[in-house]
Design a protein around this motif. Structure first.
Motif, PDB file in Angstrom:
ATOM      1  N   LEU A 292       2.157   6.130  10.310  1.00  0.00           N
ATOM      2  CA  LEU A 292       0.908   5.713  10.952  1.00  0.00           C
ATOM      3  C   LEU A 292       0.427   6.745  11.972  1.00  0.00           C
ATOM      4  O   LEU A 292      -0.780   6.880  12.205  1.00  0.00           O
ATOM      5  N   ASN A 293       1.367   7.473  12.565  1.00  0.00           N
ATOM      6  CA  ASN A 293       1.006   8.514  13.532  1.00  0.00           C
ATOM      7  C   ASN A 293       0.497   9.786  12.851  1.00  0.00           C
ATOM      8  O   ASN A 293      -0.028  10.677  13.526  1.00  0.00           O
ATOM      9  N   GLY A 294       0.699   9.890  11.555  1.00  0.00           N
ATOM     10  CA  GLY A 294       0.282  11.083  10.829  1.00  0.00           C
ATOM     11  C   GLY A 294       1.302  12.196  10.833  1.00  0.00           C
ATOM     12  O   GLY A 294       1.001  13.327  10.434  1.00  0.00           O
ATOM     13  N   ASP A 295       2.541  11.892  11.247  1.00  0.00           N
ATOM     14  CA  ASP A 295       3.586  12.922  11.298  1.00  0.00           C
ATOM     15  C   ASP A 295       4.182  13.198   9.921  1.00  0.00           C
ATOM     16  O   ASP A 295       4.725  14.286   9.683  1.00  0.00           O
ATOM     17  N   ILE A 296       4.136  12.201   9.051  1.00  0.00           N
ATOM     18  CA  ILE A 296       4.598  12.384   7.679  1.00  0.00           C
ATOM     19  C   ILE A 296       3.495  11.866   6.752  1.00  0.00           C
ATOM     20  O   ILE A 296       2.527  11.242   7.202  1.00  0.00           O
ATOM     21  N   ASP A 297       3.648  12.100   5.452  1.00  0.00           N
ATOM     22  CA  ASP A 297       2.549  11.827   4.528  1.00  0.00           C
ATOM     23  C   ASP A 297       2.700  10.579   3.678  1.00  0.00           C
ATOM     24  O   ASP A 297       1.722   9.901   3.386  1.00  0.00           O
ATOM     25  N   LEU A 298       3.929  10.268   3.267  1.00  0.00           N
ATOM     26  CA  LEU A 298       4.085   9.168   2.321  1.00  0.00           C
ATOM     27  C   LEU A 298       5.532   8.682   2.304  1.00  0.00           C
ATOM     28  O   LEU A 298       6.460   9.490   2.332  1.00  0.00           O
ATOM     29  N   ALA A 299       5.702   7.352   2.281  1.00  0.00           N
ATOM     30  CA  ALA A 299       7.016   6.762   2.018  1.00  0.00           C
ATOM     31  C   ALA A 299       7.160   6.726   0.500  1.00  0.00           C
ATOM     32  O   ALA A 299       6.605   5.855  -0.169  1.00  0.00           O
ATOM     33  N   VAL A 300       7.885   7.697  -0.032  1.00  0.00           N
ATOM     34  CA  VAL A 300       7.822   7.988  -1.466  1.00  0.00           C
ATOM     35  C   VAL A 300       8.544   6.957  -2.323  1.00  0.00           C
ATOM     36  O   VAL A 300       8.308   6.872  -3.532  1.00  0.00           O
ATOM     37  N   ASP A 301       9.394   6.114  -1.727  1.00  0.00           N
ATOM     38  CA  ASP A 301      10.095   5.118  -2.532  1.00  0.00           C
ATOM     39  C   ASP A 301       9.133   4.088  -3.112  1.00  0.00           C
ATOM     40  O   ASP A 301       9.450   3.421  -4.091  1.00  0.00           O
ATOM     41  N   GLY A 302       7.942   3.941  -2.514  1.00  0.00           N
ATOM     42  CA  GLY A 302       6.896   3.124  -3.104  1.00  0.00           C
ATOM     43  C   GLY A 302       7.009   1.633  -2.871  1.00  0.00           C
ATOM     44  O   GLY A 302       6.199   0.866  -3.401  1.00  0.00           O
ATOM     45  N   THR A 303       7.984   1.193  -2.072  1.00  0.00           N
ATOM     46  CA  THR A 303       8.141  -0.242  -1.846  1.00  0.00           C
ATOM     47  C   THR A 303       7.229  -0.761  -0.743  1.00  0.00           C
ATOM     48  O   THR A 303       7.098  -1.965  -0.563  1.00  0.00           O
ATOM     49  N   GLY A 304       6.589   0.141  -0.002  1.00  0.00           N
ATOM     50  CA  GLY A 304       5.629  -0.278   1.005  1.00  0.00           C
ATOM     51  C   GLY A 304       6.199  -0.342   2.404  1.00  0.00           C
ATOM     52  O   GLY A 304       7.407  -0.223   2.618  1.00  0.00           O
ATOM     53  N   VAL A 305       5.292  -0.530   3.362  1.00  0.00           N
ATOM     54  CA  VAL A 305       5.682  -0.550   4.770  1.00  0.00           C
ATOM     55  C   VAL A 305       6.321  -1.878   5.142  1.00  0.00           C
ATOM     56  O   VAL A 305       6.182  -2.885   4.442  1.00  0.00           O
ATOM     57  N   GLN A 306       7.008  -1.867   6.302  1.00  0.00           N
ATOM     58  CA  GLN A 306       7.674  -3.061   6.793  1.00  0.00           C
ATOM     59  C   GLN A 306       6.650  -3.989   7.451  1.00  0.00           C
ATOM     60  O   GLN A 306       5.480  -3.657   7.634  1.00  0.00           O
ATOM     61  N   THR A 307       7.093  -5.176   7.828  1.00  0.00           N
ATOM     62  CA  THR A 307       6.195  -6.207   8.349  1.00  0.00           C
ATOM     63  C   THR A 307       5.394  -5.750   9.563  1.00  0.00           C
ATOM     64  O   THR A 307       4.180  -5.968   9.632  1.00  0.00           O
ATOM     65  N   ALA A 308       6.045  -5.117  10.532  1.00  0.00           N
ATOM     66  CA  ALA A 308       5.343  -4.714  11.762  1.00  0.00           C
ATOM     67  C   ALA A 308       4.213  -3.741  11.456  1.00  0.00           C
ATOM     68  O   ALA A 308       3.099  -3.864  11.986  1.00  0.00           O
ATOM     69  N   ALA A 309       4.484  -2.770  10.592  1.00  0.00           N
ATOM     70  CA  ALA A 309       3.449  -1.802  10.231  1.00  0.00           C
ATOM     71  C   ALA A 309       2.342  -2.472   9.435  1.00  0.00           C
ATOM     72  O   ALA A 309       1.159  -2.139   9.588  1.00  0.00           O
ATOM     73  N   ARG A 310       2.699  -3.413   8.599  1.00  0.00           N
ATOM     74  CA  ARG A 310       1.691  -4.111   7.803  1.00  0.00           C
ATOM     75  C   ARG A 310       0.700  -4.846   8.715  1.00  0.00           C
ATOM     76  O   ARG A 310      -0.512  -4.821   8.482  1.00  0.00           O
ATOM     77  N   ILE A 311       1.220  -5.472   9.763  1.00  0.00           N
ATOM     78  CA  ILE A 311       0.352  -6.186  10.706  1.00  0.00           C
ATOM     79  C   ILE A 311      -0.630  -5.218  11.356  1.00  0.00           C
ATOM     80  O   ILE A 311      -1.831  -5.489  11.452  1.00  0.00           O
ATOM     81  N   LYS A 312      -0.123  -4.074  11.798  1.00  0.00           N
ATOM     82  CA  LYS A 312      -0.989  -3.078  12.444  1.00  0.00           C
ATOM     83  C   LYS A 312      -2.088  -2.605  11.492  1.00  0.00           C
ATOM     84  O   LYS A 312      -3.246  -2.484  11.870  1.00  0.00           O
ATOM     85  N   ILE A 313      -1.696  -2.345  10.258  1.00  0.00           N
ATOM     86  CA  ILE A 313      -2.659  -1.832   9.275  1.00  0.00           C
ATOM     87  C   ILE A 313      -3.741  -2.861   8.986  1.00  0.00           C
ATOM     88  O   ILE A 313      -4.933  -2.547   8.932  1.00  0.00           O
ATOM     89  N   LEU A 314      -3.334  -4.103   8.794  1.00  0.00           N
ATOM     90  CA  LEU A 314      -4.292  -5.147   8.461  1.00  0.00           C
ATOM     91  C   LEU A 314      -5.279  -5.420   9.591  1.00  0.00           C
ATOM     92  O   LEU A 314      -6.396  -5.886   9.354  1.00  0.00           O
TER      93      LEU A 314
END
Length: 586
Positions: A292-314
């Motif tokens: 979310l900070n832009g320090d990395i590009d992609l969580a390549v495993d593809g399973t998606g972000v965790q709950t806390a990050a999902r809340i922030k994104i939504l």
């Protein structure tokens, strides 16, 4: 564990977004790095976002899970197959295009799709001119044959898919090149290399899925002189736009440009970044924050972000426009082993299906963004799938207690019965769905204990029919995705009786129906994958009619990508952002 009030809020926000989300096509310019042109929530599931041909920069991939193997013969993790599009090529490959086009096979190292002869039993392909290994050595048909032969050396190179052994051995009992008595170590009789550009596969019978196998990493060329056996995984020889320059198990890998990759021979890969780094982390929450900070590009495993990050994104429109909620190609489900009483009775199985609360099961997996309510056992995107086929009314989202009690009476258990639900202890979402089902079953008199077993021991715990019967596992929680984009690639390991194994079994229901087994044979005999699709539709219906499975959901992931990424889209054959096209804006 999050508080119930917070969980309800998450579900409510996710439900609202599922109703209002829109998507649009990719922009024409993403080179300035200031705006992800064309981005919108779910845009990358519909088209290519931030289109650009700009080269340079470092693509930074992270994952909470390490690769299984970099060796193409041994890799079996879906996200690793995606990474291998960076450094490995096959005769055929899935096209790098959005939508249904991404499920189609196109020539990769081959100059054209295979020519079939001999009643569909012989496949002939010719290599393109100018294709080379990373050291500049031309790739020949013999290198491809040798790479395929390595799959047969299961005593040295275990771990990967073995479909090629089943189809190409044909009674020879070939054991791989390391024990090959042929002077050139190319003794597999069913594959011929009449010249350096031609390879011929002779099948014992027609198989409409064989082309899919030629697109798997296990069909990649390997130069025999550079093969180091079990150590090859540390530095496989590249044929794609990148080569492996470093690899440390449990930590990560680095990929740098392959100077002998010729983009003129490659219509699939763009090879835009100068460098690709892969980092393994033990802290998914920290990974999400870096993302979310832009320090990395992609969580390549593809399973998606965790709950806390999902809340922030939504809750943040700027973040949300760089998020997507794609189908992963997986189904999450409960299976009912017929060897465990009373699940040998179809009405007892129906009682469980009707008693379940589909919405509660979906919530257990994370709410609407975790996937659509399950209806049957063939996920969207697989030829022959019909998402609207819902024989038990599961997409209504509510328990059907009256029907459950009626089924209990029919199976001779009017007051209910006792059983055990087996679930992996390292999959929190699966545990929550087991608890949801447990609560729903209790309302109709079925008492279900939950056994949380060591998830690392799945193959010997639920994968052992003998152990399942001994433990009394009447209900098994699991998920499944196709090895290749075909009904056989998805359904056959689950419901073909010939796939039942004493260990590592995936046919948990122990179904061995001659009619269903025969439909797989008819599908294999079809001239094309499209012609085979109706047979898989029929298989899916016949399996569902037997009430052997309770689908939980057609799985989705909630994925965020760095807005500096270009050419972002989800390839429908993988359910993941295709690394073959991605670039970065420096």
């Amino acid at each position: 564990m999050i508080r119930r009030k917070q969980a309800v809020a998450i579900a409510a926000v996710a439900a609202a977004l599922s109703l209002t989300a829109t998507a649009c096509g990719g922009g024409k310019d993403g080179d300035n790095g200031k705006d992800n042109a064309g981005a919108a929530f779910n845009a990358a599931t519909k088209g290519m976002v931030n289109v650009s041909d700009k080269k340079g920069g470092e693509l930074k991939l992270w994952s909470p899970q390490d690769v299984d193997y970099l060796d193409p013969a041994r890799a079996y993790y879906g996200f690793v197959w995606n990474m291998q599009r960076l450094y490995i090529r096959q005769l055929l490959a899935y096209d790098s295009k959005p939508g249904a086009a991404g499920t189609k096979l196109v020539p990769d190292l081959a100059e054209a799709l295979p020519v079939l002869s001999n009643g569909g039993k012989t496949y002939t392909l010719k290599l393109k001119d100018g294709v080379k290994f990373e050291d500049g050595t031309p790739i020949t048909s013999k290198d491809i044959k040798y790479g395929i032969e390595r799959v047969f050396a299961q005593d040295v190179l275990s771990g990967g898919p073995t479909y090629l052994i089943d189809i190409l051995d044909q009674g020879q009992k070939y054991t791989g090149p390391y024990k090959d008595k042929d002077p050139n170590k190319l003794g597999l009789k069913s594959v011929q290399t009449p010249d350096d550009k031609t390879i011929v596969f002779n099948l014992a019978k027609p198989n409409s899925d064989f082309s899919y196998l030629l697109a798997m990493p296990s069909s990649s060329p390997v130069p025999a002189a550079k093969d180091t056996g079990a150590k090859y995984t540390n530095q496989p020889v590249a044929t794609g736009p990148y080569k492996v320059t470093s690899f440390t198990a449990g930590k990560g890998a680095t990929f740098e440009r392959n100077p002998n990759w010729d983009p003129k021979t490659d219509t699939i890969r763009k090879g835009l970044p100068d460098k690709v780094s892969f980092t393994v982390t033990t802290n998914p929450e920290d990974m999400d924050q870096r993302l979310l900070n832009g320090d990395i590009d992609l969580a390549v495993d593809g399973t998606g972000v965790q709950t806390a990050a999902r809340i922030k994104i939504l809750q943040d429109p700027k973040l949300k426009k760089n998020a997507d909620n794609p189908f992963t190609g997986y189904i999450r489900y409960f299976a009912f082993p017929q060897t465990v009483k009373p699940f040998d009775n179809i009405e007892c199985r129906k009682a469980v299906i009707y008693a379940a609360d589909p919405t509660s099961l979906q919530t257990g997996r994370g709410g609407p963004t975790s996937g659509d309510l399950g209806a049957n056992m063939l996920p969207p995107g697989i030829p022959g799938a019909d998402k609207s086929y819902d024989p038990y009314g599961l997409t209504g989202g509510k328990p059907q207690e009256a029907k459950a009690k009626e089924a209990l009476a029919k199976c001779g258990q009017p007051n209910g019965f006792k059983t055990t639900i087996a679930v992996r202890n390292n999959r929190a979402a699966e545990v929550k769905t087991a608890e949801s089902l447990q609560a729903a079953l209790k309302k109709v008199g079925i008492e279900a204990a939950i056994d949380q077993y060591d998830g690392k021991l799945s193959s010997s715990t639920i994968g052992s029919p003998e152990n399942v019967k001994k433990k009394g596992y009447g209900i098994i929680v699991m998920g499944w995705g196709a090895d290749y984009n075909s009904g056989s690639g998805f359904l056959q390991p689950l419901v073909d009786g010939s796939f039942i194994l004493p260990n590592g079994n995936n046919n948990y229901t122990m179904i061995n129906d001659p009619e269903i087994n025969g439909l797989f044979d008819k599908a294999a005999d079809a001239a094309t994958p499209e012609a085979a699709a109706p047979f898989y539709t029929d298989i899916n219906k016949k399996v569902m009619e037997k009430a052997l499975y309770l689908p939980i959901n057609f799985d989705k992931a909630f994925v965020y990508h760095n807005p500096r990424l270009t050419n972002v889209y989800f390839n429908d054959s993988m359910g993941k952002i295709d690394l073959a096209t991605v670039g970065v804006v420096k």
